[in-house]
Design an enzyme around this catalytic site. Structure first.
Site, PDB file in Angstrom:
ATOM      1  N   ASP A 176       0.441  -0.949   0.031  1.00 45.24           N
ATOM      2  CA  ASP A 176       0.099  -0.170   0.268  1.00 45.24           C
ATOM      3  C   ASP A 176       0.594   1.038  -0.391  1.00 45.24           C
ATOM      4  O   ASP A 176       1.715   1.571   0.504  1.00 45.24           O
ATOM      5  CB  ASP A 176      -0.952  -0.359   1.242  1.00 45.24           C
ATOM      6  CG  ASP A 176      -1.648   1.207   1.008  1.00 45.24           C
ATOM      7  OD1 ASP A 176      -3.350   0.766   0.561  1.00 45.24           O
ATOM      8  OD2 ASP A 176      -2.084   2.273   1.241  1.00 45.24           O
ATOM      9  N   HIS A 178       0.297   3.714   1.572  1.00 42.21           N
ATOM     10  CA  HIS A 178       0.468   4.525   2.814  1.00 42.21           C
ATOM     11  C   HIS A 178       1.679   3.969   3.633  1.00 42.21           C
ATOM     12  O   HIS A 178       1.733   2.929   4.088  1.00 42.21           O
ATOM     13  CB  HIS A 178      -0.770   4.728   3.250  1.00 42.21           C
ATOM     14  CG  HIS A 178      -1.892   5.353   2.858  1.00 42.21           C
ATOM     15  ND1 HIS A 178      -2.307   4.353   1.314  1.00 42.21           N
ATOM     16  CD2 HIS A 178      -2.829   6.264   2.824  1.00 42.21           C
ATOM     17  CE1 HIS A 178      -4.045   4.981   1.143  1.00 42.21           C
ATOM     18  NE2 HIS A 178      -3.509   6.519   1.503  1.00 42.21           N
ATOM     19  N   SER A 271      -4.528  11.621   2.694  1.00 37.48           N
ATOM     20  CA  SER A 271      -5.196  10.135   3.148  1.00 37.48           C
ATOM     21  C   SER A 271      -3.669   9.708   4.426  1.00 37.48           C
ATOM     22  O   SER A 271      -4.812   9.337   4.800  1.00 37.48           O
ATOM     23  CB  SER A 271      -5.437   9.334   2.747  1.00 37.48           C
ATOM     24  OG  SER A 271      -5.027   8.579   0.774  1.00 37.48           O
TER      25      SER A 271
END
Length: 479
Positions: A176, A178, A271
């Site tokens: 991912d 993030h 985010s």
């Protein structure tokens, strides 16, 4: 499958055989074959297979150690820069905030390749020019600083090599884009050091915070999802500790009605600043002051910034320090983004005379909203001096599609879209176009696209704007 489990299965089969009158020694233990999990298929290495707009953000995936995946275009990039126009806009944004008494902190994340390159397989690790990437990343940090931004240097977090006791606490998730809460915490410590050195921090009230583990989250990675779309494979969910931060001595929801609404530090961002990673909480803990977090998932580079600048909170109580977190994957020369940010920093057309205005009910199709010379006099409406302020009666409207016509017959089609996850007010503010030779264009008319069906009430104003001067030498930065 563990040997212990295989023994249990074998015993179960033997007992079943005995119960059916078969001798145990005649029963063979079950056999199992294990294939390597989740190696990328050939399609994942073919950029033309990334057909959707979403998939194109992941071009192209590279299999690394274990479940680790990387993106060649983003994670393994070696260039960190923007265009001369992008540098000019960054300077204008800094200067505009400065006029409002706001100091900016830019949190420019290092890429997954820079931080977790040791997770690459030998061939990909050798092909990735880490030293070039690191040098260019650090050079970009210096460029931000040369424009007046406060810039935490996150390069000490690169080339991560965790001690045995810290395994599983990687900066980024395996599949991912993030950062993990552990990565967010490491970044927050460095950001806090930068904030502490800022003169603007001296008058900000101090407050003690503490952070505790609040549970576990399961992360189904975005890179893993795209690999599944391309290859039909699935990866294991990665579980990670979650954290919550609260004022020291508080319990439960004691701070729900505390003084966080009076925070003089605000966080806008992507985010990465969302609740799952507790970046804002770690900032509060290590800075030692309230932080108002206005970031939201799906906001991208500009979503939370534009929403915040148009809010009553910013207009009436601008922060002393604004922390802006974003990653290098975003292009910094997107004109429509800067035109909106600068227009909002200039308050749109609030409290100033309108050079043209209109209020009408839109119908499906194109609607002529304003025409220069409608009253018999053609005004000298030059782009470089103007900005537009459009307000829909319906606050849920997230898209403005319009056409700006000019006296020489040229036109600009403009489409402004706000994220689906944003809390909108129906307002769109933007400066008129001034890149290339657009600055000298003279406005003739403004058309707005109506709804697909039904009607929609809207009002629009055109007004003069403030110009945020850019020193000539800074505008040329990066050339």
């Amino acid at each position: 499958m563990t040997p212990h489990l295989m023994k249990l299965l074998g015993l179960s089969a033997a007992l079943l055989a005995i119960s059916q009158g078969v001798r145990a020694e005649d029963v063979k233990a079950p056999t199992f074959s294990a294939e390597p999990c989740c190696q990328l298929c050939p399609e994942a290495h073919d950029a033309s297979r990334y057909t959707t707009r979403y998939q194109q953000n992941f071009t192209t995936l590279v299999q690394a150690q274990g479940d680790w995946l990387f993106r060649t275009r983003e994670d393994l990039r070696t260039e960190f820069n923007t265009t001369p126009a992008g540098y000019k806009r960054l300077q204008q944004v800094h200067d505009a905030f400065k006029k409002r008494g706001v100091e900016l902190v830019v949190v420019y994340q290092p890429t997954r390749g820079l931080v977790n390159r040791n997770m690459l397989n030998p061939a990909e690790k050798a092909a990735f020019d880490y030293q070039k990437a690191l040098g260019n990343y650090q050079a970009m940090l210096k460029r931000f600083a040369s424009m007046g931004y406060n810039v935490p240097d996150l390069s000490p977090l690169t080339n991560e090599q965790l001690a045995a006791a810290d395994q599983g606490k990687d900066f980024y998730f395996r599949g991912d884009q993030h950062w993990t809460p552990y990565g967010a915490e490491r970044a927050a410590k460095i950001v806090a050091d930068t904030v502490h050195k800022m003169p603007a921090f001296e008058g900000i009230p101090r407050k003690e915070f503490e952070t505790r583990k609040s549970g576990r989250m399961g992360k189904t990675g975005t890179l893993h999802n795209v690999a599944g779309q391309l290859c039909g494979t699935s990866y294991a969910v990665q579980y990670m500790d979650q954290f919550a931060t609260e004022p020291k001595g508080a319990s439960g929801g004691d701070d729900l009605f505390g003084d966080s609404g009076n925070a003089q530090i605000t966080l806008v961002g992507t985010s990465h600043s969302g609740k799952n990673y507790n970046f804002s909480g770690f900032l509060e803990q290590y800075i030692g002051a309230d932080v108002l977090n206005v970031a939201f998932p799906g906001g991208g580079l500009e979503g939370s910034m534009i929403q915040y600048l148009g809010s009553e909170e910013f207009q009436k109580n601008p922060p002393k320090i604004l922390i802006w977190e974003f990653s290098p994957l975003y292009r910094l020369d997107q004109e429509t983004i800067w035109r909106q940010i600068l227009g909002l920093l200039d308050d749109g057309c609030d409290d100033r005379p309108a050079l043209m205005s209109a209020s009408t009910t839109l119908k499906p199709g194109k609607n002529e909203l304003m025409v220069n010379g409608k009253g018999g006099v053609i005004k000298d409406l030059i782009n470089r001096n103007l900005q537009m302020d459009v307000k829909f009666e319906d606050p849920s409207v997230k898209v403005l599609q319009a056409t700006l016509w000019y006296l020489n017959g040229r036109h600009e089609d403009i489409k402004l879209e706000k994220p689906e996850t944003s809390d909108t007010d129906g307002r769109f503010v933007f400066q008129m176009r001034e890149d290339e030779d657009w600055a000298s264009q003279r406005l003739l008319a403004f058309e707005v696209q109506g709804p697909e069906s039904g009607t929609q009430k809207v009002e629009a104003k055109l007004c003069k704007r403030n110009n945020f001067a850019v020193p000539a030498q800074t505008a040329q930065a990066g050339q």
